[in-house]
Design a protein around this motif. Structure first.
Motif, PDB file in Angstrom:
ATOM      1  N   ALA A 386       0.837  -1.218   0.000  1.00 36.09           N
ATOM      2  CA  ALA A 386       0.000   0.000   0.000  1.00 36.09           C
ATOM      3  C   ALA A 386       0.862   1.254   0.000  1.00 36.09           C
ATOM      4  O   ALA A 386       0.582   2.223  -0.712  1.00 36.09           O
ATOM      5  CB  ALA A 386      -0.928  -0.032   1.220  1.00 36.09           C
ATOM      6  N   ILE A 387       1.959   1.223   0.782  1.00 36.92           N
ATOM      7  CA  ILE A 387       2.861   2.390   0.824  1.00 36.92           C
ATOM      8  C   ILE A 387       3.508   2.583  -0.549  1.00 36.92           C
ATOM      9  O   ILE A 387       3.637   3.722  -1.040  1.00 36.92           O
ATOM     10  CB  ILE A 387       3.915   2.184   1.922  1.00 36.92           C
ATOM     11  N   ALA A 388       3.899   1.446  -1.177  1.00 29.52           N
ATOM     12  CA  ALA A 388       4.534   1.562  -2.487  1.00 29.52           C
ATOM     13  C   ALA A 388       3.556   2.144  -3.513  1.00 29.52           C
ATOM     14  O   ALA A 388       3.941   2.966  -4.360  1.00 29.52           O
ATOM     15  CB  ALA A 388       5.024   0.181  -2.937  1.00 29.52           C
ATOM     16  N   LEU A 389       2.319   1.705  -3.465  1.00 28.80           N
ATOM     17  CA  LEU A 389       1.329   2.250  -4.391  1.00 28.80           C
ATOM     18  C   LEU A 389       1.067   3.730  -4.091  1.00 28.80           C
ATOM     19  O   LEU A 389       0.851   4.533  -5.015  1.00 28.80           O
ATOM     20  CB  LEU A 389       0.015   1.442  -4.302  1.00 28.80           C
ATOM     21  N   TYR A 390       1.087   4.091  -2.780  1.00 31.24           N
ATOM     22  CA  TYR A 390       0.850   5.482  -2.407  1.00 31.24           C
ATOM     23  C   TYR A 390       1.955   6.379  -2.960  1.00 31.24           C
ATOM     24  O   TYR A 390       1.694   7.469  -3.473  1.00 31.24           O
ATOM     25  CB  TYR A 390       0.765   5.592  -0.872  1.00 31.24           C
ATOM     26  N   HIS A 391       3.164   5.862  -2.885  1.00 35.73           N
ATOM     27  CA  HIS A 391       4.283   6.650  -3.390  1.00 35.73           C
ATOM     28  C   HIS A 391       4.556   6.372  -4.861  1.00 35.73           C
ATOM     29  O   HIS A 391       5.596   6.803  -5.375  1.00 35.73           O
ATOM     30  CB  HIS A 391       5.546   6.351  -2.558  1.00 35.73           C
ATOM     31  N   LYS A 392       3.644   5.606  -5.508  1.00 30.77           N
ATOM     32  CA  LYS A 392       3.722   5.319  -6.942  1.00 30.77           C
ATOM     33  C   LYS A 392       5.019   4.604  -7.319  1.00 30.77           C
ATOM     34  O   LYS A 392       5.660   4.910  -8.325  1.00 30.77           O
ATOM     35  CB  LYS A 392       3.575   6.603  -7.758  1.00 30.77           C
ATOM     36  N   VAL A 393       5.374   3.633  -6.467  1.00 30.74           N
ATOM     37  CA  VAL A 393       6.520   2.769  -6.779  1.00 30.74           C
ATOM     38  C   VAL A 393       5.952   1.383  -7.128  1.00 30.74           C
ATOM     39  O   VAL A 393       5.817   0.505  -6.266  1.00 30.74           O
ATOM     40  CB  VAL A 393       7.513   2.693  -5.603  1.00 30.74           C
ATOM     41  N   GLY A 394       5.557   1.227  -8.401  1.00 34.20           N
ATOM     42  CA  GLY A 394       4.862   0.007  -8.834  1.00 34.20           C
ATOM     43  C   GLY A 394       5.709  -1.247  -8.725  1.00 34.20           C
ATOM     44  O   GLY A 394       5.203  -2.345  -8.476  1.00 34.20           O
ATOM     45  N   GLU A 395       7.025  -1.098  -8.898  1.00 34.10           N
ATOM     46  CA  GLU A 395       7.890  -2.278  -8.852  1.00 34.10           C
ATOM     47  C   GLU A 395       7.899  -2.878  -7.458  1.00 34.10           C
ATOM     48  O   GLU A 395       7.853  -4.106  -7.281  1.00 34.10           O
ATOM     49  CB  GLU A 395       9.301  -1.871  -9.271  1.00 34.10           C
ATOM     50  N   ILE A 396       7.955  -1.969  -6.414  1.00 31.13           N
ATOM     51  CA  ILE A 396       7.928  -2.490  -5.043  1.00 31.13           C
ATOM     52  C   ILE A 396       6.582  -3.135  -4.763  1.00 31.13           C
ATOM     53  O   ILE A 396       6.500  -4.192  -4.108  1.00 31.13           O
ATOM     54  CB  ILE A 396       8.214  -1.351  -4.042  1.00 31.13           C
ATOM     55  N   ALA A 397       5.520  -2.541  -5.272  1.00 33.90           N
ATOM     56  CA  ALA A 397       4.182  -3.126  -5.059  1.00 33.90           C
ATOM     57  C   ALA A 397       4.070  -4.493  -5.707  1.00 33.90           C
ATOM     58  O   ALA A 397       3.520  -5.439  -5.125  1.00 33.90           O
ATOM     59  CB  ALA A 397       3.118  -2.166  -5.619  1.00 33.90           C
ATOM     60  N   ASP A 398       4.604  -4.625  -6.929  1.00 34.69           N
ATOM     61  CA  ASP A 398       4.503  -5.914  -7.629  1.00 34.69           C
ATOM     62  C   ASP A 398       5.295  -7.000  -6.926  1.00 34.69           C
ATOM     63  O   ASP A 398       4.822  -8.136  -6.760  1.00 34.69           O
ATOM     64  CB  ASP A 398       5.000  -5.763  -9.072  1.00 34.69           C
ATOM     65  N   ILE A 399       6.562  -6.635  -6.550  1.00 33.95           N
ATOM     66  CA  ILE A 399       7.392  -7.648  -5.907  1.00 33.95           C
ATOM     67  C   ILE A 399       6.835  -8.023  -4.539  1.00 33.95           C
ATOM     68  O   ILE A 399       6.918  -9.172  -4.096  1.00 33.95           O
ATOM     69  CB  ILE A 399       8.857  -7.163  -5.815  1.00 33.95           C
TER      70      ILE A 399
END
Length: 580
Positions: A386-399
């Motif tokens: 959720a934090i990764a998506l909030y900060h628009k870091v899609g790669e962290i969200a996917d992994i």
């Protein structure tokens, strides 16, 4: 009844069965003999009936010929003129022609012995051939057959009286002119009957409407035979049949003695009795052999078993007979030897089983030690995503999503999954590897679509791929690939091949690795070799425990070329386990 029979000794049971078999055999002989008698009598009766029908056909044909001969003679112009003339002189002048026609007619049939011609007044006006007394009946309106009685030439002849009418008059008026009597010899009838005899002592008789015998198979007919005919019809020892000739009302009577028909059956009866006695003797011999060669040795064997159960020790049964009982005794002695050997080995086996149980408990303790509260880990990973998506870091969200899915799959309770589930789990791992190594390492999956629904052990693909990545490709400078190929073999087995193009290993290292895997399945033995990896050793043990010898794991490797791991296991075993 059956329960009480089971309590009887084996010898008595065999004896009872033999007596029962002999009784059944005797009854079957009697019943079969009775049936055979009935069948023979019926067949003979049917054959006799057919023969009588053939005789009837022959006689009817003969009488029909006589009708034709009589009409041809009596309605010739000469005979008609002779009977129409009332002048005595005219008749005398015509006698020569009449005699000539009568002679010609007599030559047509050998058994036609004479002809008598009567006028309308019943007076015999001419005759030729055999001289017999004039007919007592002087006038007939239709053809009549009459037998000459024994006092008249010993019944050797019969007569056919044919009426003669005027052909010139209307048929309705029927102008009666006279009567012609043909004297017939019965020799041809005797010949017909003699040729149709069924057996040597059978009789075929021809009788008239008054039961006077006309002809027979023996030729001469006497009063004694007429008396016998009455007795035969009432005697059950004879088969008596008759058929009536539609032409003149005479009867054909067949008399067949049953004793003569059943002579061959008597021979069969004697053979049956002899067979019965032989079978009885064989049964007695069987009882003797059964007691001496089977029952007695079995009893001795039972006594030995009872005594051995109390005393035990190295004592063995003394084998005397070398038949099946001897084989049984040898096997018993061998079994006792095996029991002694097994009793010596039982402690070793129990020790191995105890060590195996300890290993199992150690693995369970290790698994409990490594457990983490799954809900806490899921929530933590979801928070990171959720934090990764909030900060628009899609790669962290996917992994993070892939890692969460992998963990959720690994802690799922069931130990059997489909190959489709294993491939999905492997693809999540591939995303993490691709992100971690920046696309340097690729995982390629080739699958036979028909195998996606087949069930297999969970966590079978990912640990081996992980070994290929970290032991084969991570140390490699150039990009590398792990090829996962899933296919079916010709023997209805599933084959999984995991091949990398990494560093590989030396031949000696490969042999040590294969040897270590074999030792890993030995009870009481543990392997702690980092080169094996927890994944490979765990998978090898799991497939061997689950599929036993039907599963196979092989490792091939060439230094600086790569390593190939192949797993083969039966599809049907997976389907059955998965469905249970």
């Amino acid at each position: 009844m059956l329960r009480s029979f089971r309590k009887v000794s084996l010898m008595k049971q065999i004896l009872y069965l033999i007596v029962l078999m002999l009784i059944i055999l005797l009854i079957s002989f009697m019943v079969s003999n009775l049936i055979a008698r009935n069948i023979i009598e019926k067949k003979v009766a049917d054959s006799s009936k057919k023969i009588m029908l053939q005789i009837e056909e022959t006689m009817v044909s003969f009488f029909s010929d006589m009708d034709g001969i009589s009409y041809s003679l009596l309605y010739s112009p000469t005979i008609q003129s002779y009977l129409s003339s009332t002048n005595v002189l005219s008749r005398i002048l015509m006698d020569k022609e009449i005699v000539s026609e009568f002679s010609s007619t007599l030559s047509l049939k050998k058994n036609m012995k004479g002809i008598q011609l009567y006028d309308s007044e019943g007076t015999m006006i001419t005759s030729i051939g055999r001289a017999v007394e004039p007919s007592t009946k002087k006038r007939v309106s239709s053809i009549e057959y009459t037998v000459l009685h024994p006092n008249q030439l010993n019944a050797t002849y019969y007569t056919i009286a044919v009426p003669v009418y005027n052909l010139q008059n209307n048929y309705v008026l029927r102008d009666y002119r006279g009567m012609c009597v043909f004297i017939m010899d019965v020799a041809n009838l005797n010949s017909i009957l003699s040729k149709s005899k069924i057996s040597n002592h059978s009789e075929l008789l021809l009788v008239d409407q008054n039961n006077n015998i006309i002809a027979g198979t023996d030729g001469a007919i006497n009063t004694e035979e007429m008396d016998k005919l009455k007795k035969w019809s009432e005697d059950p020892r004879y088969i008596v049949q008759n058929i009536t000739l539609s032409y003149n009302g005479w009867k054909i009577i067949s008399v067949i003695p049953k004793k003569e028909l059943l002579q061959d059956l008597d021979i069969i009866e004697r053979l049956n009795v002899a067979t019965y006695l032989i079978i009885f003797s064989i049964f007695c011999l069987f009882l003797l052999i059964f007691y001496s060669r089977i029952l007695k040795p079995v009893k001795a064997l039972l006594d030995f078993i009872k005594s051995y159960a109390k005393s035990g020790g190295p004592r063995r049964f003394n084998v005397v007979y070398y038949n099946e009982i001897g084989v049984l005794a040898n096997n018993l002695n061998q079994m006792l030897d095996n029991i002694d050997q097994l009793s010596r080995n039982v402690q070793i086996v129990q020790k191995q089983m105890y060590e195996t149980e300890i290993i199992k408990k150690q693995m369970e303790i290790s698994a409990y030690r490594n457990q983490i509260n799954p809900h806490f880990l899921y929530n933590t990973l979801e928070s990171i995503r959720a934090i990764a998506l909030y900060h628009k870091v899609g790669e962290i969200a996917d992994i993070t999503a892939s890692l969460s899915n992998m963990f959720r799959y690994s802690v799922k309770g069931t130990h059997l999954v489909t190959i489709r589930d294993e491939i999905i789990h492997l693809k999540e791992y591939a995303k993490i590897i691709e992100f971690r190594f920046g696309g340097k390492i690729q995982i390629v999956i080739q699958t036979d679509e028909s195998l996606l629904a087949v069930q297999t052990l969970k966590m079978l693909l990912q640990p081996i791929v992980e070994n290929a990545v970290f032991h084969g490709l991570e140390k490699k400078i150039d990009p590398g690939t792990v090829l996962v190929r899933i296919e079916s073999t010709t023997v209805k087995k599933c084959k999984i091949t995991i091949q990398d193009d990494g560093c590989g290993m030396e031949e000696q290292q490969l042999r040590n690795l294969s040897k270590s895997l074999q030792q890993f399945m030995t009870p009481g033995n543990t392997v702690n070799d980092e080169k094996l990896g927890i994944g490979l050793s765990n998978i090898y043990r799991r497939i061997k425990l689950f599929y036993e010898d039907e599963a196979k794991l092989t490792i091939d490797s060439i230094l600086n070329k790569g390593t190939t791991v192949s797993i083969t296991f039966p599809i049907y075993r997976q389907t059955e386990e998965g469905g249970s």
